[in-house]
Design a protein around this motif. Structure first.
Motif, short mmCIF file in Angstrom:
data_model
loop_
_atom_site.label_atom_id
_atom_site.label_comp_id
_atom_site.label_asym_id
_atom_site.label_seq_id
_atom_site.Cartn_x
_atom_site.Cartn_y
_atom_site.Cartn_z
N ARG A 146 39.62 39.56 53.21
CA ARG A 146 41.05 40.26 53.23
C ARG A 146 41.05 41.45 52.01
O ARG A 146 40.25 41.27 51.04
CB ARG A 146 42.31 39.52 53.01
CG ARG A 146 42.26 38.68 54.30
CD ARG A 146 43.23 37.62 54.24
NE ARG A 146 42.72 36.71 53.45
CZ ARG A 146 43.40 35.54 52.71
NH1 ARG A 146 44.49 35.37 52.93
NH2 ARG A 146 42.83 34.84 51.61
N LYS A 147 41.63 42.60 52.31
CA LYS A 147 41.79 43.69 51.30
C LYS A 147 42.09 43.26 50.03
O LYS A 147 41.65 43.56 49.00
CB LYS A 147 42.60 44.63 51.93
CG LYS A 147 42.35 46.01 51.19
CD LYS A 147 43.03 47.03 51.70
CE LYS A 147 43.09 48.58 51.07
NZ LYS A 147 43.65 49.61 51.71
N GLU A 148 42.96 42.14 49.93
CA GLU A 148 43.82 41.89 48.70
C GLU A 148 42.70 41.00 48.06
O GLU A 148 42.87 40.64 46.67
CB GLU A 148 44.85 41.12 48.74
CG GLU A 148 45.07 39.97 49.74
CD GLU A 148 45.32 40.18 50.91
OE1 GLU A 148 45.58 39.15 51.94
OE2 GLU A 148 45.13 41.32 51.45
N ASN A 149 41.70 40.44 48.64
CA ASN A 149 40.62 39.80 48.00
C ASN A 149 39.10 40.33 47.86
O ASN A 149 38.45 39.88 47.42
CB ASN A 149 40.37 38.40 48.79
CG ASN A 149 41.68 37.52 48.99
OD1 ASN A 149 42.44 37.78 48.03
ND2 ASN A 149 41.45 36.70 49.88
N ARG A 150 39.47 41.55 47.87
CA ARG A 150 38.12 42.41 47.68
C ARG A 150 37.41 42.58 46.54
O ARG A 150 36.22 42.10 46.58
CB ARG A 150 38.28 44.00 48.28
CG ARG A 150 36.92 44.97 48.26
CD ARG A 150 37.32 46.28 48.28
NE ARG A 150 37.97 46.34 49.80
CZ ARG A 150 38.60 47.40 50.10
NH1 ARG A 150 38.49 48.56 49.39
NH2 ARG A 150 39.15 47.43 51.27
N TRP A 151 38.18 42.62 45.49
CA TRP A 151 37.23 42.33 44.03
C TRP A 151 36.91 41.04 43.68
O TRP A 151 35.94 40.86 43.08
CB TRP A 151 38.58 42.82 42.84
CG TRP A 151 38.81 44.36 42.96
CD1 TRP A 151 39.54 45.16 43.54
CD2 TRP A 151 37.55 45.21 42.62
NE1 TRP A 151 39.26 46.40 43.65
CE2 TRP A 151 38.08 46.59 43.21
CE3 TRP A 151 36.16 45.00 42.48
CZ2 TRP A 151 37.40 47.78 43.04
CZ3 TRP A 151 35.52 46.36 42.32
CH2 TRP A 151 36.08 47.59 42.67
N ASP A 152 37.68 39.69 44.19
CA ASP A 152 37.16 38.58 44.15
C ASP A 152 35.72 38.27 44.79
O ASP A 152 34.93 37.73 44.35
CB ASP A 152 38.02 37.55 44.61
CG ASP A 152 39.51 37.49 43.91
OD1 ASP A 152 39.47 37.86 42.64
OD2 ASP A 152 40.36 36.94 44.53
N TYR A 153 35.58 39.17 46.02
CA TYR A 153 34.67 38.91 46.85
C TYR A 153 33.33 39.74 46.09
O TYR A 153 32.21 39.13 45.74
CB TYR A 153 34.92 39.85 48.17
CG TYR A 153 33.60 39.98 49.02
CD1 TYR A 153 32.80 39.30 49.55
CD2 TYR A 153 33.46 41.63 48.99
CE1 TYR A 153 31.96 39.78 50.55
CE2 TYR A 153 32.27 42.10 49.74
CZ TYR A 153 31.51 41.05 50.47
OH TYR A 153 30.56 41.65 51.26
N TYR A 154 33.62 40.82 45.43
CA TYR A 154 32.65 41.73 44.61
C TYR A 154 32.29 40.78 43.65
O TYR A 154 31.03 40.87 43.23
CB TYR A 154 33.13 43.13 44.19
CG TYR A 154 33.40 43.93 45.49
CD1 TYR A 154 32.29 43.93 46.54
CD2 TYR A 154 34.39 44.92 45.36
CE1 TYR A 154 32.51 44.87 47.64
CE2 TYR A 154 34.48 45.69 46.49
CZ TYR A 154 33.56 45.81 47.58
OH TYR A 154 33.52 46.55 48.60
N THR A 155 33.13 40.16 42.78
CA THR A 155 32.87 39.49 41.67
C THR A 155 31.86 38.26 41.94
O THR A 155 31.09 37.97 41.11
CB THR A 155 34.10 38.81 41.01
OG1 THR A 155 34.80 40.56 40.35
CG2 THR A 155 33.77 38.21 39.71
N ALA A 156 32.29 37.68 42.87
CA ALA A 156 31.71 36.48 43.34
C ALA A 156 30.15 36.78 43.89
O ALA A 156 29.09 36.19 43.69
CB ALA A 156 32.12 35.68 44.64
N LEU A 157 29.93 38.18 44.34
CA LEU A 157 28.60 38.38 44.69
C LEU A 157 27.81 38.70 43.52
O LEU A 157 26.85 38.46 43.53
CB LEU A 157 28.82 39.80 45.75
CG LEU A 157 28.81 39.71 47.05
CD1 LEU A 157 29.11 41.04 47.83
CD2 LEU A 157 27.67 38.85 47.81
N GLU A 158 28.41 39.19 42.39
CA GLU A 158 27.83 39.58 41.17
C GLU A 158 27.28 38.38 40.56
O GLU A 158 26.20 38.16 40.10
CB GLU A 158 28.77 40.56 40.27
CG GLU A 158 29.01 41.77 40.48
CD GLU A 158 29.69 42.46 39.44
OE1 GLU A 158 29.29 42.12 38.09
OE2 GLU A 158 30.55 43.29 39.72
#
Length: 152
Positions: free
Chosen positions: A113-125
Motif C-alpha cells: 500500500r502507498k502508505e507503506n511504501r517507505w517501509d517497503y523500501y527500507t526493508a528492501l535496503e
C-alpha cells in the motif's frame, strides 16, 4: 519475467528522458537508484544479468518446495530487484512475480500500500545488507493471511 515486462510496458514507447523502451528486453546499460538514505545503490552490471537471472530461477526451483510461500515470494522478489534486470519496471515486475508465487500456492496477493511504501523500501535496503527478515516480515504484513492462519 520478460513477458511480464513486455505486458507492463505495452503501449509505452519511451521512458523519462526519451529513452526508448524495448519491451521484455534486459537492460544494456548499468543502472542504479537513490536509496531511502539518499545513497547511490548500484545493481548487477548489465553484462551479468542473464547469468544472474538463471541463478535466480535455479534458486527458486531449489527452494519452492522447502520455503514457506510468503518467505519464498518475498526472497524471490528481493533477489529479483537486487539484479534489476530491466531499465525500468523492476519493482513492478518483482511484485508481480511475488504475487504469482503466492497465488500459485493458494494465497492472495500481497499489495504494498502507498502508505507503506517507505517501509517497503527500507526493508528492501535491509535485505540488501544481508538482513532479509525485515523484508519477509514487511511482505507478510501486506498479506491478508499470516503464517499461523494458513497451512500449506
Amino acid at each position: 519475467m520478460k513477458e511480464l515486462h513486455a505486458m507492463l510496458f505495452s503501449g509505452i514507447k519511451t521512458l523519462v528522458g526519451g529513452v526508448p523502451v524495448v519491451h521484455g528486453a534486459y537492460k544494456i546499460k548499468d543502472n542504479h537508484v537513490l536509496t531511502a538514505n539518499s545513497q547511490s545503490h548500484h545493481y548487477i552490471p548489465a553484462t551479468q544479468v542473464p547469468v544472474e537471472m538463471e541463478k535466480l530461477i535455479t534458486w527458486y526451483n531449489d527452494n519452492k518446495q522447502i520455503l514457506h510461500p510468503i518467505k519464498l515470494s518475498a526472497l524471490f522478489h528481493h533477489r529479483f530487484v537486487a539484479i534489476h534486470p530491466f531499465p525500468d519496471g523492476n519493482g513492478r515486475v518483482g511484485r508481480l512475480c511475488m504475487n504469482y508465487i503466492l497465488m500459485k500456492k493458494g494465497y492472495p496477493p500481497a499489495i504494498i500500500r502507498k502508505e507503506n511504501r517507505w517501509d517497503y523500501y527500507t526493508a528492501l535496503e535491509e535485505a540488501d545488507n544481508n538482513k532479509p527478515e525485515s523484508f519477509v516480515h514487511s511482505s507478510k504484513k501486506e498479506q491478508p493471511w499470516t503464517f499461523a492462519t494458513r497451512a500449506s
